[in-house]
Design a protein around this motif. Sequence first.
Motif, PDB file in Angstrom:
ATOM      1  N   ASP A   9       0.830  -1.203   0.000  1.00  0.00           N
ATOM      2  CA  ASP A   9       0.000   0.000   0.000  1.00  0.00           C
ATOM      3  C   ASP A   9       0.865   1.255   0.000  1.00  0.00           C
ATOM      4  OD1 ASP A   9       0.886  -0.378   2.612  1.00  0.00           O
ATOM      5  OD2 ASP A   9      -1.030   0.117   3.544  1.00  0.00           O
ATOM      6  N   GLY A  36      -4.707   1.257   1.249  1.00  0.00           N
ATOM      7  CA  GLY A  36      -4.416   1.035   2.663  1.00  0.00           C
ATOM      8  C   GLY A  36      -3.937   2.321   3.302  1.00  0.00           C
ATOM      9  N   ASN A  37      -2.634   2.571   3.248  1.00  0.00           N
ATOM     10  CA  ASN A  37      -2.107   3.826   3.783  1.00  0.00           C
ATOM     11  C   ASN A  37      -2.874   5.026   3.248  1.00  0.00           C
ATOM     12  OD1 ASN A  37       0.060   2.933   5.431  1.00  0.00           O
ATOM     13  ND2 ASN A  37       1.346   2.618   3.634  1.00  0.00           N
ATOM     14  N   PRO A  67     -11.450  -2.985   0.941  1.00  0.00           N
ATOM     15  CA  PRO A  67     -11.419  -4.309   1.575  1.00  0.00           C
ATOM     16  C   PRO A  67     -12.484  -5.250   1.009  1.00  0.00           C
ATOM     17  CG  PRO A  67     -11.339  -2.544   3.210  1.00  0.00           C
ATOM     18  CD  PRO A  67     -11.678  -1.892   1.901  1.00  0.00           C
ATOM     19  N   THR A  74      -8.372   4.383   5.676  1.00  0.00           N
ATOM     20  CA  THR A  74      -6.948   4.570   5.425  1.00  0.00           C
ATOM     21  C   THR A  74      -6.223   4.969   6.708  1.00  0.00           C
ATOM     22  OG1 THR A  74      -7.038   6.943   4.940  1.00  0.00           O
ATOM     23  CG2 THR A  74      -7.555   5.413   3.123  1.00  0.00           C
ATOM     24  N   GLY A 125       1.008  -4.538   3.307  1.00  0.00           N
ATOM     25  CA  GLY A 125      -0.212  -3.786   3.586  1.00  0.00           C
ATOM     26  C   GLY A 125      -1.359  -4.726   3.896  1.00  0.00           C
ATOM     27  N   PRO A 126      -2.588  -4.259   3.768  1.00  0.00           N
ATOM     28  CA  PRO A 126      -3.732  -5.165   3.927  1.00  0.00           C
ATOM     29  C   PRO A 126      -3.640  -6.312   2.930  1.00  0.00           C
ATOM     30  CG  PRO A 126      -4.439  -2.860   3.851  1.00  0.00           C
ATOM     31  CD  PRO A 126      -2.984  -2.871   3.473  1.00  0.00           C
ATOM     32  N   ASN A 166      -2.558  -2.961   9.411  1.00  0.00           N
ATOM     33  CA  ASN A 166      -2.702  -3.836   8.248  1.00  0.00           C
ATOM     34  C   ASN A 166      -3.711  -4.954   8.492  1.00  0.00           C
ATOM     35  OD1 ASN A 166      -0.894  -2.393   6.692  1.00  0.00           O
ATOM     36  ND2 ASN A 166       0.847  -3.712   7.174  1.00  0.00           N
ATOM     37  N   ALA A 169      -7.284  -3.126   8.663  1.00  0.00           N
ATOM     38  CA  ALA A 169      -7.716  -2.569   7.378  1.00  0.00           C
ATOM     39  C   ALA A 169      -8.541  -3.575   6.580  1.00  0.00           C
ATOM     40  CB  ALA A 169      -6.510  -2.118   6.566  1.00  0.00           C
ATOM     41  N   ASP A 170      -8.261  -4.860   6.755  1.00  0.00           N
ATOM     42  CA  ASP A 170      -9.075  -5.910   6.115  1.00  0.00           C
ATOM     43  C   ASP A 170      -8.871  -7.225   6.855  1.00  0.00           C
ATOM     44  OD1 ASP A 170     -10.681  -7.428   4.520  1.00  0.00           O
ATOM     45  OD2 ASP A 170      -9.788  -6.800   2.615  1.00  0.00           O
TER      46      ASP A 170
END
Length: 302
Positions: A9, A36-37, A67, A74, A125-126, A166, A169-170
Amino acid sequence: MTAIWVDTDFGFDDLWALLVLRHFGRNVAGVSLVAGNAPLAQVTANAMGAKTAYGFDWPVWQGAAKPLKRQLETAERILGPTGMRTRGMVLPKPDTNAPSEGAVQALGNWLSDGAGAEREVLALGPLTNMALLLQQSPELADRITRLIWMGGSAGRGNHTPLAEYNASADADALAYVLSTGIRFDIVDLSFCRKVTFGAKDMPLTDQLTGDLLGGYLDIALERGRSAMAIYDPLAALAAAQPGCIGFSPCVVEVSTKSDESYGATNVSHVAASKVRLATTAGTDLAGLCLSALKREAMDGPR
């Protein structure tokens, strides 16, 4: 050498991780992007700007913009609108067109084309793209030699009191990836918090890299802490220098409840498991990350 793919991300520490990989000679076969970020459009701009500034030559694909089941949340409230804190400078505007969509298919093709070859995926990331891949093509789980992920926490969280970003986020994506039985090495928040750097450790780099690294450090300084934890570069070290970090087998459970526990990870150590958690450092990890950053930044485009 084992081929590696990076799913990211693309914030600053993701960029740092990619510099670590290059420093240690790990050629990146491809980069898939996930929201993500920051939202996917900004993540994409960051990745393409980094290619321009640092001379990366890996191909890029855009992946999931949200997601699996929830609305995108974010980390912009911490990292700012670009997903990268800064002391004034920013990555240049890309000198090429935006990359194509189809990250999941591209990653799947790379895994399918590597019959008999070792294939590692570094996820920063996610895990939305990874979950989508394994939902669509579950047989590809066996083609991944190792999935290395920076995420989760065996202790307290950072995005919420209970969950690391992370993971939260999902969490549904994380739960699905865990359910596949994939070989899964996790560099979690608790481990990363033990590896830090402060103002006195700042390496001499080019102006842009120094500015972005300073912005990253400011996240800690503005909260009254003298040092900032290093996250994604540690996962990159686990891929590039396997002897640097020791892993212990474990069972990880993640909450997907629609309450304050969403994304919380519970870790239980066991005798044997395909899932492993980073537990020990065999050397000065912060020093390795910082020295790689200095050399790669000063070397400039390749």
